[in-house]
Design an enzyme around this catalytic site. Sequence first.
Site, short mmCIF file in Angstrom:
data_model
loop_
_atom_site.label_atom_id
_atom_site.label_comp_id
_atom_site.label_asym_id
_atom_site.label_seq_id
_atom_site.Cartn_x
_atom_site.Cartn_y
_atom_site.Cartn_z
N ASP A 169 71.23 0.37 2.94
CA ASP A 169 70.30 0.88 3.95
C ASP A 169 69.04 1.44 3.27
O ASP A 169 67.92 1.23 3.75
CB ASP A 169 70.98 1.97 4.78
CG ASP A 169 72.35 1.53 5.27
OD1 ASP A 169 72.42 0.67 6.14
OD2 ASP A 169 73.36 2.02 4.72
N HIS A 192 76.78 5.08 7.67
CA HIS A 192 76.37 3.67 7.50
C HIS A 192 76.70 2.96 8.81
O HIS A 192 77.72 2.27 8.94
CB HIS A 192 77.11 3.04 6.32
CG HIS A 192 76.86 1.57 6.18
ND1 HIS A 192 75.61 1.05 5.94
CD2 HIS A 192 77.68 0.49 6.28
CE1 HIS A 192 75.68 -0.27 5.89
NE2 HIS A 192 76.93 -0.63 6.10
#
Length: 338
Positions: A164, A192
Amino acid sequence: MSSSGTKEPIRIVITGAAGQIAYSLIHQICNGDVFGKDQPVILHLLDITPMMGVLQGVVMEIEDTSLPLVKGAIPTDSEETAFKDVDVALLVGAMPRKEGMERKDLLNANVKIFKSQGTALDKFAKKSVKVLVVGNPANTNCYILAHYAPSIPRENFSCLTRLDHNRAKAQIANRLKVSPENVKNVTIWGNHSSTQFPDVRSATVNVNGKDTPVYDAVKDDNWLKNDFISTVQKRGAAVIAARKLSSAMSAAKAICDHMRDWWNGTKDNEWVSMGVISDGSYDIEKGLVFSYPVQIKDGKISIVQGLKIDEWSREMIEKTQKELVEEKNDAVKATSSD
Ligand code: NAD
Ligand code: LMR
């Protein structure tokens, strides 16, 4: 170091070793791209029994790379063999999501794997083992793993949010038409998942040799607070929709970035994002596996302190924390009933 002056091999367990992420990951480790060009490795490759044939093929390919750092590759379906005396544990093996699913929909199927592997890690791994959980839902799987491995220090557990982090850097770099290495100090807060908060309020970008706040360089607060965030939050789903498989090349690269920084340390005045066990920093529930900005020195991870959190950011952080608390409660229920 051995008496001949060369380093002793380190033992690295990779779970899900017959899967698609492992296929992209193994070469980078064997090539010295993560632990160093002078660091020999012995790979412990764990997968489930029906995948042993495929795993034999992976081992043949490892041999055929003819890379000098590889001092052994042990394919196995036994957790004892896999976790015995390991220095590093890369826990990739778990079911990936399909189109239309959220990562937390995998919880019931995957969390039991991490209960079992936590127990094995506790029993067989070195107490200094550095652990990275990749299998989804990564934060909550890491929470369960750590719970079932009480003899291993809490600071040795982490989960992957570097993908990410890299995605956030890439979005900013594309927008400003600069190389991603010029973008520094982005932060992924929380889970996440699609509630994560990709935060560039303290990030800078180097334009023409000068570090400039990302907000000043982009000059479009609306894009930064909306499209940028949702693109990063939903990038995994976009890859699945396009590839019909979840990300593997970029995930393997992120695993390497995460472990290389843990092994070698982060650069001065720069931080990266990692899911770690919360010590209560930024008023996050202690014990949750939460992605924070971190710096690393001599193998020790420290959460960056003192970043300003305005009201909007606090709401973003609260939302992802709330989801993690719910996931944790579901995971505890799912693992205590068997
Ligand atoms: P994959 O299906 O290609 O491979 C997974 C492998 O794990 C398979 O070979 C399977 O047999 C094995 N496995 C299943 N149960 C196991 C067990 N108990 N022990 C050992 N191995 C086991 O999947 P993939 O694309 O490699 O993805 C693996 C996981 O990583 C998925 O959960 C995916 O969602 C997750 N992922 C996380 C991130 C992240 O950023 N955190 C990024 C990408 C993928
Ligand atoms: C990703 O972020 O690409 C992975 O977690 C896979 C997924 O399910 O999105």
